[in-house]
Design a protein around this motif. Structure first.
Motif, PDB file in Angstrom:
ATOM      1  N   TYR A 110       4.043  -8.200   4.656  1.00 22.01           N
ATOM      2  CA  TYR A 110       3.748  -8.663   3.386  1.00 22.01           C
ATOM      3  C   TYR A 110       3.021  -7.292   2.424  1.00 22.01           C
ATOM      4  CZ  TYR A 110       3.408 -13.554   4.765  1.00 22.01           C
ATOM      5  OH  TYR A 110       3.790 -14.703   5.363  1.00 22.01           O
ATOM      6  N   GLN A 111       3.612  -7.258   1.269  1.00 24.02           N
ATOM      7  CA  GLN A 111       3.304  -6.205   0.077  1.00 24.02           C
ATOM      8  C   GLN A 111       3.159  -6.885  -0.809  1.00 24.02           C
ATOM      9  OE1 GLN A 111       5.965  -2.927   0.412  1.00 24.02           O
ATOM     10  NE2 GLN A 111       4.554  -1.768   1.570  1.00 24.02           N
ATOM     11  N   GLY A 112       1.958  -7.696  -1.363  1.00 25.70           N
ATOM     12  CA  GLY A 112       1.930  -8.459  -2.418  1.00 25.70           C
ATOM     13  C   GLY A 112       2.733  -9.581  -2.568  1.00 25.70           C
ATOM     14  N   ASN A 113       3.252  -9.796  -3.397  1.00 33.07           N
ATOM     15  CA  ASN A 113       4.300 -10.850  -3.490  1.00 33.07           C
ATOM     16  C   ASN A 113       5.544 -10.637  -2.873  1.00 33.07           C
ATOM     17  OD1 ASN A 113       5.566  -9.315  -5.420  1.00 33.07           O
ATOM     18  ND2 ASN A 113       5.258 -10.721  -7.025  1.00 33.07           N
ATOM     19  N   LYS A 114       5.860  -9.443  -2.325  1.00 40.74           N
ATOM     20  CA  LYS A 114       6.885  -9.005  -1.399  1.00 40.74           C
ATOM     21  C   LYS A 114       6.878  -9.376   0.095  1.00 40.74           C
ATOM     22  CE  LYS A 114       9.946  -4.890  -0.745  1.00 40.74           C
ATOM     23  NZ  LYS A 114       9.857  -3.206  -0.807  1.00 40.74           N
TER      24      LYS A 114
ATOM     25  N   ILE B   1     -11.480  -2.853  -8.690  1.00 38.77           N
ATOM     26  CA  ILE B   1     -10.116  -2.920  -8.748  1.00 38.77           C
ATOM     27  C   ILE B   1      -9.578  -4.061  -7.776  1.00 38.77           C
ATOM     28  CG2 ILE B   1      -7.785  -1.544  -8.324  1.00 38.77           C
ATOM     29  CD1 ILE B   1      -8.884   0.912  -9.433  1.00 38.77           C
ATOM     30  N   ILE B   2     -10.067  -3.834  -6.583  1.00 36.13           N
ATOM     31  CA  ILE B   2      -9.792  -4.960  -5.586  1.00 36.13           C
ATOM     32  C   ILE B   2     -10.079  -6.386  -5.888  1.00 36.13           C
ATOM     33  CG2 ILE B   2     -10.449  -5.477  -3.210  1.00 36.13           C
ATOM     34  CD1 ILE B   2     -10.338  -2.435  -2.615  1.00 36.13           C
ATOM     35  N   ARG B   3     -11.469  -6.358  -6.481  1.00 37.89           N
ATOM     36  CA  ARG B   3     -11.847  -7.830  -6.792  1.00 37.89           C
ATOM     37  C   ARG B   3     -11.112  -8.392  -7.801  1.00 37.89           C
ATOM     38  NH1 ARG B   3     -17.274  -5.280  -5.479  1.00 37.89           N
ATOM     39  NH2 ARG B   3     -17.069  -4.614  -7.516  1.00 37.89           N
ATOM     40  N   GLU B   4     -10.598  -7.376  -8.992  1.00 39.98           N
ATOM     41  CA  GLU B   4      -9.984  -7.880  -9.922  1.00 39.98           C
ATOM     42  C   GLU B   4      -8.694  -8.475  -9.748  1.00 39.98           C
ATOM     43  OE1 GLU B   4      -9.928  -4.574 -12.670  1.00 39.98           O
ATOM     44  OE2 GLU B   4     -11.775  -4.996 -13.348  1.00 39.98           O
ATOM     45  N   ASN B   5      -7.844  -7.758  -8.544  1.00 42.86           N
ATOM     46  CA  ASN B   5      -6.745  -8.221  -8.203  1.00 42.86           C
ATOM     47  C   ASN B   5      -6.469  -8.992  -6.826  1.00 42.86           C
ATOM     48  OD1 ASN B   5      -4.723  -6.520  -9.998  1.00 42.86           O
ATOM     49  ND2 ASN B   5      -6.414  -5.118  -9.488  1.00 42.86           N
ATOM     50  N   ILE B   6      -7.657  -9.588  -6.526  1.00 44.63           N
ATOM     51  CA  ILE B   6      -7.569 -10.298  -5.204  1.00 44.63           C
ATOM     52  C   ILE B   6      -6.683 -11.302  -5.103  1.00 44.63           C
ATOM     53  CG2 ILE B   6      -9.678 -11.905  -5.634  1.00 44.63           C
ATOM     54  CD1 ILE B   6      -9.173  -9.734  -2.411  1.00 44.63           C
ATOM     55  N   LYS B   7      -6.585 -12.276  -6.007  1.00 42.92           N
ATOM     56  CA  LYS B   7      -5.577 -13.279  -6.148  1.00 42.92           C
ATOM     57  C   LYS B   7      -4.327 -12.926  -5.831  1.00 42.92           C
ATOM     58  CE  LYS B   7      -8.441 -16.418  -8.926  1.00 42.92           C
ATOM     59  NZ  LYS B   7      -8.496 -17.164 -10.116  1.00 42.92           N
ATOM     60  N   SER B   8      -3.944 -11.634  -5.995  1.00 38.78           N
ATOM     61  CA  SER B   8      -2.459 -11.163  -5.428  1.00 38.78           C
ATOM     62  C   SER B   8      -2.435 -10.700  -4.038  1.00 38.78           C
ATOM     63  CB  SER B   8      -2.176 -10.050  -6.670  1.00 38.78           C
ATOM     64  OG  SER B   8      -2.852  -8.819  -6.158  1.00 38.78           O
ATOM     65  N   ALA B   9      -3.546 -10.526  -3.419  1.00 37.69           N
ATOM     66  CA  ALA B   9      -3.394 -10.141  -2.013  1.00 37.69           C
ATOM     67  C   ALA B   9      -3.103 -11.333  -1.196  1.00 37.69           C
ATOM     68  CB  ALA B   9      -4.865  -9.473  -1.603  1.00 37.69           C
ATOM     69  N   PRO B  10      -2.069 -11.168  -0.329  1.00 36.87           N
ATOM     70  CA  PRO B  10      -1.434 -12.550   0.277  1.00 36.87           C
ATOM     71  C   PRO B  10      -2.680 -12.749   1.605  1.00 36.87           C
ATOM     72  CG  PRO B  10       0.116 -10.700   0.376  1.00 36.87           C
ATOM     73  CD  PRO B  10      -0.960 -10.169  -0.303  1.00 36.87           C
ATOM     74  N   MET B  11      -3.631 -11.944   1.610  1.00 33.95           N
ATOM     75  CA  MET B  11      -4.658 -12.622   2.656  1.00 33.95           C
ATOM     76  C   MET B  11      -5.530 -13.266   1.969  1.00 33.95           C
ATOM     77  SD  MET B  11      -4.981 -11.209   5.673  1.00 33.95           S
ATOM     78  CE  MET B  11      -6.787 -11.273   5.789  1.00 33.95           C
ATOM     79  N   TYR B  12      -5.373 -13.295   0.746  1.00 34.72           N
ATOM     80  CA  TYR B  12      -6.415 -14.344  -0.018  1.00 34.72           C
ATOM     81  C   TYR B  12      -5.933 -15.229  -1.011  1.00 34.72           C
ATOM     82  CZ  TYR B  12     -10.508 -11.934   1.342  1.00 34.72           C
ATOM     83  OH  TYR B  12     -11.562 -11.198   2.178  1.00 34.72           O
TER      84      TYR B  12
ATOM     85  N   GLY C 102      -8.966   3.241   7.821  1.00 32.79           N
ATOM     86  CA  GLY C 102     -10.017   2.312   7.086  1.00 32.79           C
ATOM     87  C   GLY C 102      -9.601   1.800   5.715  1.00 32.79           C
ATOM     88  N   ILE C 103      -8.258   1.851   5.482  1.00 28.38           N
ATOM     89  CA  ILE C 103      -7.826   1.097   4.084  1.00 28.38           C
ATOM     90  C   ILE C 103      -6.637   0.472   4.377  1.00 28.38           C
ATOM     91  CG2 ILE C 103      -9.302   2.607   2.735  1.00 28.38           C
ATOM     92  CD1 ILE C 103      -6.941   4.303   2.028  1.00 28.38           C
ATOM     93  N   SER C 104      -6.365  -0.266   5.361  1.00 19.65           N
ATOM     94  CA  SER C 104      -5.339  -1.040   5.751  1.00 19.65           C
ATOM     95  C   SER C 104      -5.258  -2.179   4.819  1.00 19.65           C
ATOM     96  CB  SER C 104      -5.093  -1.608   7.070  1.00 19.65           C
ATOM     97  OG  SER C 104      -6.179  -2.692   7.369  1.00 19.65           O
ATOM     98  N   THR C 105      -4.038  -2.567   4.312  1.00 24.90           N
ATOM     99  CA  THR C 105      -4.083  -3.466   2.983  1.00 24.90           C
ATOM    100  C   THR C 105      -2.905  -4.240   2.973  1.00 24.90           C
ATOM    101  OG1 THR C 105      -4.213  -3.515   0.615  1.00 24.90           O
ATOM    102  CG2 THR C 105      -2.964  -1.854   1.616  1.00 24.90           C
ATOM    103  N   SER C 106      -2.997  -5.731   2.327  1.00 30.70           N
ATOM    104  CA  SER C 106      -1.771  -6.365   2.056  1.00 30.70           C
ATOM    105  C   SER C 106      -1.337  -6.546   0.732  1.00 30.70           C
ATOM    106  CB  SER C 106      -1.884  -7.866   2.472  1.00 30.70           C
ATOM    107  OG  SER C 106      -3.003  -8.236   1.766  1.00 30.70           O
ATOM    108  N   PHE C 107      -1.999  -5.643  -0.341  1.00 26.71           N
ATOM    109  CA  PHE C 107      -1.885  -5.466  -1.556  1.00 26.71           C
ATOM    110  C   PHE C 107      -0.484  -5.041  -1.701  1.00 26.71           C
ATOM    111  CE2 PHE C 107      -6.456  -5.614  -2.565  1.00 26.71           C
ATOM    112  CZ  PHE C 107      -6.253  -6.671  -3.468  1.00 26.71           C
TER     113      PHE C 107
END
Length: 610
Positions: free
Chosen positions: A161-165, A256-267, A313-318
């Motif tokens: 997962y990378q965002g909607n991809k 930035i993370i809070r503003e875009n959190i709905k695009s993170a597959p984790m959330y 320390g900054i793994s991500t699903s964005f």
């Protein structure tokens, strides 16, 4: 290429490599089937080995003559001792590793075994219905063996997962290209009756070293002298040692993370798998710990000749667009060039409660599992299972004694007991706190605890045996000297060196120095530590002896729990699910009561299987 083997290992990451080496050391003809040559010893995520709890596992793998510690020493580019001011029970080594060099060393070490072959292909089918199992590969070849070890890591229906991809893959390679996942293995296991769960892990972006402004970052240097994992003298020349750097996220990053959190597959609900509690993504850290205004970012080099930095320390699903924004808000990374973006990955794992302590399936003889497919997380946890599964797959095929570890003699035993008795609801990670006997299962005494077992089972090299004998002799000589050498330090009269050590830690440096000319530092430290902990160890040994008595009370594997009056429906369900092998394992099942244990005890002593 032969078609029939004693043991076939599917996968060759950390679990598969250790399983293959252990199988060969036990004398089994071994075939490794993995997707590509680059899979061998691949460090799919962070370029490091060790840490608190994890380096204890590496020490035990090394004591069983495994390969991870030796390879890490040869490929390490920075070594640090963690918890150096604490006692030996929780002290640990962590090393930055040259990713490419580690792969080469593991490949070389495996190739030196004469009884090993490799096939680079996908497995598309396994016939588990006979004593001789058939494996069909995508290249059209078929192979046969008595034992199979499945070590497929995150490739079982892996989904990136990378965002909607989303990408159907078990891993992105060094060039960002997806590597095919293992739908076949998941389907084979489902068809065989295994229940699968979805778990999740993740990895950060990779950043070009030359694009980072290190001048605004803190420097983290390694230790001198350099600590090592393996007890054996290194046969390789140490690589040049490098520095790491430390920077931090900030409120801009978090906003930035809070503003875009709905695009993170984790959330947003896209990812259903459960992630690693103790290694969360950055979006997880920001949302779960809003009171923290900053989080560490460790900038770790991926190798001597690599231009990549791993920002630990900054793994991500964005998605890549959001990563571009918040990564460049971090001091030092404002103008960074991102070589590969981070991603989350979801994959299948089995419920390890269906496995014996040998990591063999309870219902399918000769089928073993190791690594992330058992619900664990981390290279070291995978390798620890690999050495047990590989040794026991060979034992099953050759009809020799198995390798069985338990909570009293090893962290590996703790890991296996935890996942096979309690199961997991999130990826399992080892900590020293998980071992109730950690004063007696320290890294420094791993050789004394486990190498005799490796010798007994015939999975130990001559070099390892010689080291063990020398190390054991040195420790005994030092302990005798500590107990029998008496000196006067004050008006209280003469006391043995052991007594002075127990009176105060301030005496240890001088006493330690007095042995340096004739004995190794490791032997001296181990002997002194035993003296320091002697009172606690004595009490702990009483607990261990009690636990071992319960281990000896075996429970028939197919005992009928629903025929036992006095057990609740809840406990009957849990016992049927876990099918504990002994009373010690039964006692650790959640919700188990003293009254229920007495019911089990009476049935066992009465000799009832049904």
């Amino acid at each position: 290429m032969k078609k029939t083997y004693d043991v076939i290992i599917i996968g060759c990451g950390h679990a598969g490599a250790e399983a293959a080496a252990a199988s060969c050391r036990r004398g089994a003809k071994t075939l490794v089937i993995t997707k590509s040559e680059s899979d061998i010893g691949a460090m799919s995520c962070n370029p490091s080995i060790g840490g608190v709890g994890k380096s204890q596992l590496v020490a035990e793998i090394d004591a069983l003559d495994g390969i991870m510690g030796v390879a890490a020493d040869c490929a390490g580019i920075q070594f640090r001792t963690l918890n150096a001011s604490h006692g030996m029970a929780v002290r640990a080594v962590r090393a930055q590793i040259d990713r490419n060099e580690y792969h080469k060393i593991i490949k070389k070490m495996l190739s030196e075994y004469e009884s090993i072959d490799f096939v680079f292909s996908d497995v598309i089918d396994i016939d588990l219905n006979s004593d001789i199992k058939l494996i069909a590969c995508s290249n059209g070849d078929k192979y046969f063996s008595k034992s199979i070890v499945i070590t497929t890591g995150t490739f079982t229906r892996g989904l990136i997962y990378q965002g909607n991809k989303t990408i159907e893959s078990g891993r992105l390679d060094d060039f960002g290209k997806p590597q095919s996942n293992d739908k076949f293995i998941s389907n084979i296991l489902t068809r065989a009756g295994f229940s699968l769960m979805r778990l999740k892990t993740g990895t950060p972006a990779r950043i070009k070293q030359g694009s980072i402004d290190f001048s605004v970052c803190s420097i983290q240097s390694g230790d001198v002298p350099v600590p090592q994992f393996s007890m054996l003298p290194s046969k390789c020349k140490m690589l040049p040692q490098m520095v790491c750097h430390l920077t931090h996220t900030n409120e801009t990053t978090h906003e930035i993370i809070r503003e875009n959190i709905k695009s993170a597959p984790m959330y947003n609900g896209e990812i259903t798998g459960v992630g690693v509690r103790y290694c969360p993504s950055l979006e997880d850290k920001v949302m779960r710990f809003p009171h923290h205004n900053t989080h560490h970012v460790f900038l770790e080099p991926e190798g001597i000749n690599s231009d990549l930095i791993y920002p630990n320390g900054i793994s991500t699903s964005f998605g890549t667009d959001v990563q571009d924004k918040w990564i460049r808000s971090i001091p030092g990374l404002e103008n960074c060039e991102i070589s590969q973006y981070g991603y989350a990955i979801e994959y299948d794992a089995i419920d390890a409660r269906v496995l014996k302590k040998t990591l063999e399936a309870k219902d399918i003889n000769g089928l073993f599992f190791a690594g992330q497919i058992n619900g664990t997380s981390g290279y070291e946890e995978a390798a620890a299972q690999g050495i047990v599964a590989g040794a026991n797959a060979a034992a099953y095929a050759l009809g020799v004694a198995p390798l069985v570890l338990d909570r009293t003699n090893s962290y590996i035993g703790v890991l296996i007991d935890d996942i096979t008795t309690l199961g997991v609801d999130e990826p399992y990670r080892m900590f020293t706190a998980r071992s109730e006997y950690r004063l007696t299962v320290r890294s420094d005494n791993a050789t004394l605890r486990l190498t005799p077992l490796a010798i007994e089972l015939g999975m130990c090299s001559n070099a390892r045996r010689e080291y063990f004998e020398r190390h054991k002799s040195e420790i005994n000589e030092i302990k005798n000297a500590l107990n029998n050498t008496k000196i006067r330090r004050d008006d209280t009269g003469k006391k043995s060196l052991s007594d002075w050590i127990k009176i105060s830690d301030e005496h240890i440096p001088e006493i330690r120095e007095s042995f340096m000319q004739n004995y190794s530092e490791r032997a001296i430290d181990s002997a002194i530590t035993d003296v320091v902990y002697s009172g606690y160890i004595k009490r702990q040994m009483d607990d261990i002896n009690s636990y071992r008595r319960d281990l000896e009370l075996k429970i028939p594997l197919h005992i009928k729990y629903d025929k036992m009056p006095g057990l609740t429906n809840e406990l009957i369900e849990k016992l049927n699910k876990t099918r504990p092998e002994n009373m010690a394992s039964a006692a650790r099942i959640s919700g188990m009561t003293p009254a229920a244990l007495m019911v089990l005890l009476r049935m066992i002593k009465a000799g009832h299987d049904e």
